[in-house]
Design an enzyme around this catalytic site. Structure first.
Site, PDB file in Angstrom:
ATOM      1  N   ASP A 323       0.776  -1.264   0.076  1.00  0.00           N
ATOM      2  CA  ASP A 323      -0.080   0.072   0.059  1.00  0.00           C
ATOM      3  C   ASP A 323       0.832   1.227  -0.080  1.00  0.00           C
ATOM      4  OD1 ASP A 323      -2.219   1.680   0.109  1.00  0.00           O
ATOM      5  OD2 ASP A 323      -2.405   1.390   2.320  1.00  0.00           O
ATOM      6  N   LEU A 324       1.799   1.358  -0.849  1.00  0.00           N
ATOM      7  CA  LEU A 324       2.770   2.404  -1.139  1.00  0.00           C
ATOM      8  C   LEU A 324       1.875   3.551  -2.046  1.00  0.00           C
ATOM      9  CD1 LEU A 324       5.987   0.428  -1.538  1.00  0.00           C
ATOM     10  CD2 LEU A 324       5.305   1.583   0.481  1.00  0.00           C
ATOM     11  N   GLU A 325       1.642   4.485  -1.354  1.00  0.00           N
ATOM     12  CA  GLU A 325       0.873   5.482  -2.176  1.00  0.00           C
ATOM     13  C   GLU A 325       1.575   6.531  -2.563  1.00  0.00           C
ATOM     14  OE1 GLU A 325      -2.496   6.516   0.187  1.00  0.00           O
ATOM     15  OE2 GLU A 325      -3.212   4.442   0.735  1.00  0.00           O
ATOM     16  N   ASN A 326       3.108   6.783  -2.476  1.00  0.00           N
ATOM     17  CA  ASN A 326       3.899   7.739  -3.076  1.00  0.00           C
ATOM     18  C   ASN A 326       4.753   7.144  -4.273  1.00  0.00           C
ATOM     19  OD1 ASN A 326       3.193   9.990  -1.146  1.00  0.00           O
ATOM     20  ND2 ASN A 326       3.896   8.365   0.444  1.00  0.00           N
ATOM     21  N   GLN A 383      -8.427   1.050  -4.556  1.00  0.00           N
ATOM     22  CA  GLN A 383      -9.154   1.933  -3.430  1.00  0.00           C
ATOM     23  C   GLN A 383     -10.045   2.587  -4.359  1.00  0.00           C
ATOM     24  OE1 GLN A 383      -6.659   4.171  -0.829  1.00  0.00           O
ATOM     25  NE2 GLN A 383      -4.935   2.609  -1.105  1.00  0.00           N
TER      26      GLN A 383
END
Length: 499
Positions: A323-326, A383
């Site tokens: 869940d690496l959102e960057n 998401q």
């Protein structure tokens, strides 16, 4: 919604058609929906008769048998089948129910195994087709294993709930017939639920919830208090190890520990073991909105795999959630995950939770990574919130919060090359859990019906049905608990009832 009544006459039809030779057991005498199951003399795989199940737009033509078994015993189940989307499986195993399927116009054999629970004395075996896909055929069904104590099986009068039911019915009236879908250029699903070395082979569909290792105003929970409808729990979050490039670390948050009255690491590990005993998976989620973990070199990939594996061994995690959102580097993250899977071996579970913008094309970093590691991937739960509007697989523009937004973006991932069972729907557990994108349970259920059966769609209708669509995910179990566990009780129960 009630299941269709099952006629006594078709119980005989199932028994005659299948005529199981069960090693140490007895012949198969199941139940099929009235008017949908019959004995035929052609086509047959061997002998004189086979079962024909005439699946319609509102009936999957299920045939069942409840068989006496021994507790804590392993059984092998097989059947020769032909037709679109033929399913073979079990329910009531006492451990984890199993299911396998194929879609083949020629005779092919389905095989699966299961182990019974400590107090299980009977198991229901079933065969069924899929809505609107026409007649399927089954023959030479065999179950091998220790004989049960009962001399004969019991035919089921109504073996399983209709897959489209839920605790709070939100469906419209009975579905209208849809034409048999044509196969698109997307990869043909394989009979097994996934090609993964891990969790995709133990559940037909996944219900994923994120457990918060911090306090933010939602209900504080021990892992043990997470609702039982979740079969994957993602522990959020691991953080970067500043002394080890690419490495990760994890420990229980002191504030949460205090709020829970002294929740110890030993209790946490015991709770993971208890979830395993219930047939559920627990993974360690990497990153989150504020996560700064970076895997940008071969050495960082090695450090990631080594540190993640150490945490799996320490706590008992089944795998990891990305869940690496960057941003992430597909080359080295794929290398890290393949290395971790090799260390973990059989049972490894890999999930992902990308933002919608990261899944718009096969060249997007997240989707590229998912495709690179498809062989070990359990499920990607995009998401579908905090997103605004996005382009769908048909080129249209759709706004979040709608059935179309979910179905067209799921379509994008499948058409890019992911198997349908590797594609899940991620939504907030309540309006408080995300900035935008919360939807009523009916929206999620309609999207699942649209993708799986071609019913309850919005303006977008898939040209191919995906009955093995992966499942659902929510942020988070804590926010769900604050909302009366409405996600688990509605979407969770709905998905767990899907065939």
């Amino acid at each position: 919604m009630r299941s269709p009544r099952r006629a006594a006459g078709t119980v005989t039809a199932c028994a005659t058609a299948l005529g199981l030779g069960l090693a140490g057991l007895v012949a198969f005498t199941g139940g099929a929906n009235a008017g949908t199951g019959s004995v035929v003399s052609s086509p047959v795989h061997s002998g004189s008769y086979a079962l024909a199940g005439a699946a319609s737009s509102s009936d999957d033509a299920q045939c069942t048998q409840t068989i006496s078994v021994q507790p804590k015993s392993t059984y092998s189940l097989s059947a020769w089948v032909q037709g679109s989307y033929v399913y073979l499986g079990t329910s009531g195993d006492g451990t984890t129910d199993v299911s396998t399927w194929s879609s083949n116009s020629a005779w092919n054999q389905l095989n699966t195994t299961f182990t019974t629970g400590a107090s299980t004395t009977s198991v229901t075996v079933y065969l069924h087709g899929w809505y609107g896909q026409g007649t399927y055929y089954a023959d030479d069904v065999a179950l091998t294993g220790a004989a049960g104590s009962s001399p004969s099986p019991t035919a089921s009068a109504s073996s399983s709930p209709t897959p489209t039911s839920s605790p709070t019915p939100t469906k419209s009236a009975s579905p209208t017939p849809t034409p048999t879908p044509t196969q698109s250029a997307t990869p043909t699903p394989t009979p097994s639920p996934t090609t993964s070395t891990g969790g995709g082979t133990t559940h037909k569909h996944w219900v994923t919830g994120y457990w918060q290792d911090f306090d933010n105003g939602a209900t504080d929970q021990t892992l043990a208090s997470v609702n039982s409808n979740y079969n994957i729990i993602a522990v959020a979050f691991a953080t970067a190890d500043s002394a080890n490039d690419g490495g990760i670390t994890f420990s229980l948050d002191p504030t949460l520990v205090s709020k829970l009255g002294g929740y110890t690491t030993a209790q946490f590990e015991a709770d993971i073991a208890a979830k395993h005993a219930a047939g559920d998976k627990v993974v360690l989620s990497i990153g989150g909105q504020d996560g700064t973990i970076s895997v940008g070199s071969a050495s960082a990939a090695t450090n990631f795999a080594n540190s993640a594996y150490a945490l799996m061994q320490q706590y008992g995690f089944d795998g990891v959630d990305i869940d690496l959102e960057n941003g992430l580097n597909p080359t080295y993250m794929s290398q890290a995950l393949e290395s971790l899977a090799a260390k973990a071996g059989s049972g490894f579970v890999l999930t992902m939770a990308p933002q919608t913008i990261d899944m718009l094309s096969a060249s997007s970093d997240y989707l590229a990574t998912a495709l690179d590691v498809k062989n070990i991937l359990t499920i990607v739960n995009t998401q579908y919130y905090n997103s605004g509007s996005m382009n769908g697989c048909d080129g249209g523009v759709y706004s979040e919060g709608s059935v179309d937004f979910i179905t067209t973006l799921a379509c994008t991932a499948i058409e890019a090359g992911l198997s349908p069972n590797q594609v899940g729907i991620g939504v907030p557990a309540s309006a408080s859990a995300a900035g935008s994108g919360y939807v009523a349970p009916s929206v999620v259920e309609n999207a699942l019906n649209c993708l799986a059966k071609g019913t309850n769609c919005g303006t977008f209708k898939p040209t191919t049905l995906w009955p093995t669509i992966g499942g659902v995910m929510t942020w988070s179990t804590a926010w769900d608990a604050s909302n009366g566990n409405q996600f688990a009780l509605n979407e969770g129960a709905f998905v767990n009832a899907m065939p």
